[in-house]
Design a protein around this motif. Structure first.
Motif, mmCIF file in Angstrom:
data_model
loop_
_atom_site.group_PDB
_atom_site.id
_atom_site.type_symbol
_atom_site.label_atom_id
_atom_site.label_comp_id
_atom_site.label_asym_id
_atom_site.label_seq_id
_atom_site.Cartn_x
_atom_site.Cartn_y
_atom_site.Cartn_z
ATOM 1 N N VAL A 154 12.731 5.838 -5.431
ATOM 2 C CA VAL A 154 12.149 4.565 -5.951
ATOM 3 C C VAL A 154 12.284 3.570 -4.778
ATOM 4 N N MET A 155 10.914 3.023 -4.521
ATOM 5 C CA MET A 155 10.682 2.237 -3.385
ATOM 6 C C MET A 155 10.290 1.002 -3.788
ATOM 7 N N ARG A 156 10.781 -0.469 -3.441
ATOM 8 C CA ARG A 156 10.227 -1.759 -3.826
ATOM 9 C C ARG A 156 9.375 -2.282 -2.896
ATOM 10 N N THR A 157 8.288 -2.940 -3.003
ATOM 11 C CA THR A 157 7.957 -3.851 -1.845
ATOM 12 C C THR A 157 7.498 -5.329 -2.541
ATOM 13 N N ASP A 158 7.640 -6.095 -1.720
ATOM 14 C CA ASP A 158 7.718 -7.916 -1.977
ATOM 15 C C ASP A 158 6.766 -8.467 -1.417
ATOM 16 N N TRP B 71 -9.888 0.256 1.053
ATOM 17 C CA TRP B 71 -8.486 1.002 1.038
ATOM 18 C C TRP B 71 -8.161 0.955 2.573
ATOM 19 N N ILE B 72 -6.638 0.635 2.455
ATOM 20 C CA ILE B 72 -5.756 0.547 3.783
ATOM 21 C C ILE B 72 -4.826 1.217 3.726
ATOM 22 N N LYS B 73 -4.784 2.135 4.939
ATOM 23 C CA LYS B 73 -3.423 2.991 4.849
ATOM 24 C C LYS B 73 -2.065 2.254 4.982
ATOM 25 N N GLN B 74 -1.022 2.459 4.265
ATOM 26 C CA GLN B 74 0.106 1.704 4.122
ATOM 27 C C GLN B 74 0.910 2.270 5.514
ATOM 28 N N SER B 75 1.110 1.376 6.455
ATOM 29 C CA SER B 75 1.849 2.005 7.554
ATOM 30 C C SER B 75 3.074 0.839 7.821
ATOM 31 N N PRO B 76 4.273 1.496 8.175
ATOM 32 C CA PRO B 76 4.616 2.819 8.021
ATOM 33 C C PRO B 76 4.581 3.439 6.747
ATOM 34 N N VAL B 77 4.563 4.620 6.802
ATOM 35 C CA VAL B 77 4.639 5.503 5.300
ATOM 36 C C VAL B 77 5.938 5.054 4.701
ATOM 37 N N PRO B 78 5.802 4.617 3.455
ATOM 38 C CA PRO B 78 7.150 4.336 2.733
ATOM 39 C C PRO B 78 8.259 5.274 2.528
#
Length: 206
Positions: A51-55, A19-26
């Protein structure tokens, strides 16, 4: 004994390393759901219509939020283009609502709105057939204890009421195909299933 403890420590370290912390926090909003369709493309859903999307697997996020103070209860994305989100609130002044996107979340179209209910969860088997798990929010204690299913066969343009069950603790729904599906319950029986597309529901295993 020492060997067992050493192996246990190594195992725990290996699990934590996954597990890797997503940074920056969305987002600073509380997140209520996450949905990925492949290792790169996914959405997070949350309070205040977030609602936040990542690609790119969560390295960067695009804001696709709706302008509302209501909280998103569930989401389901069929692919990178088509998806649905639902709203649930205990506030009788807020309608239970379902929205659909046909452009990957850039725009959201209202498909269902009802002041008497709130939507807890969504499940689709393709871009046309889907189900929503809902519950009444009326002040009448009898009505307030009932869950019911909504079903659509046209991608959410129209929703029909299916079975009504006198339990108020249903939390999630997962449809396997057009007939078979399961719902989780916070109390006993804690798992129920339908074999007729939500027309009726029974305890799993019976």
């Amino acid at each position: 004994m020492c060997l067992i403890l050493l192996l246990a420590d190594i195992y725990c370290v290996e699990i934590q390393a996954q597990w890797i912390k997503q940074s920056p926090v969305p987002t600073a909003s509380e997140i209520t759901g996450v949905w990925f369709i492949d290792p790169d493309t996914g959405w997070i859903l949350g309070y205040d219509g977030t609602v936040m999307r990542t690609d790119d697997g969560g390295n960067t996020w695009i804001d696709q939020s709706l302008t509302t103070a209501d909280n998103i209860s569930s989401g389901f994305f069929h692919n990178s283009i088509v998806g649905w989100i639902s709203f649930s609130s205990d506030n009788l002044e807020d309608n239970g609502r379902i929205y659909r996107t046909s452009d990957g979340g850039m725009n959201w179209i209202l498909q269902f709105s009802d002041s008497n209910c709130a939507i807890r969860d969504l499940s689709f088997i393709n871009d046309e057939e889907g189900w929503a798990l809902a519950f009444y929010r009326q002040t009448d204690p009898v009505a307030a204890s009932r869950n019911f299913f909504l079903g659509t066969t046209d991608g959410g343009d129209n929703w029909n009421c299916l079975d009504t069950i006198n339990l108020s603790s249903f939390t999630n729904i997962d449809m396997i195909n057009g007939n078979l599906g399961y719902i989780s319950v916070a109390w006993i029986p804690n798992l129920m299933k339908t074999t007729d597309g939500g027309q009726s529901c029974q305890s799993s295993g019976h």
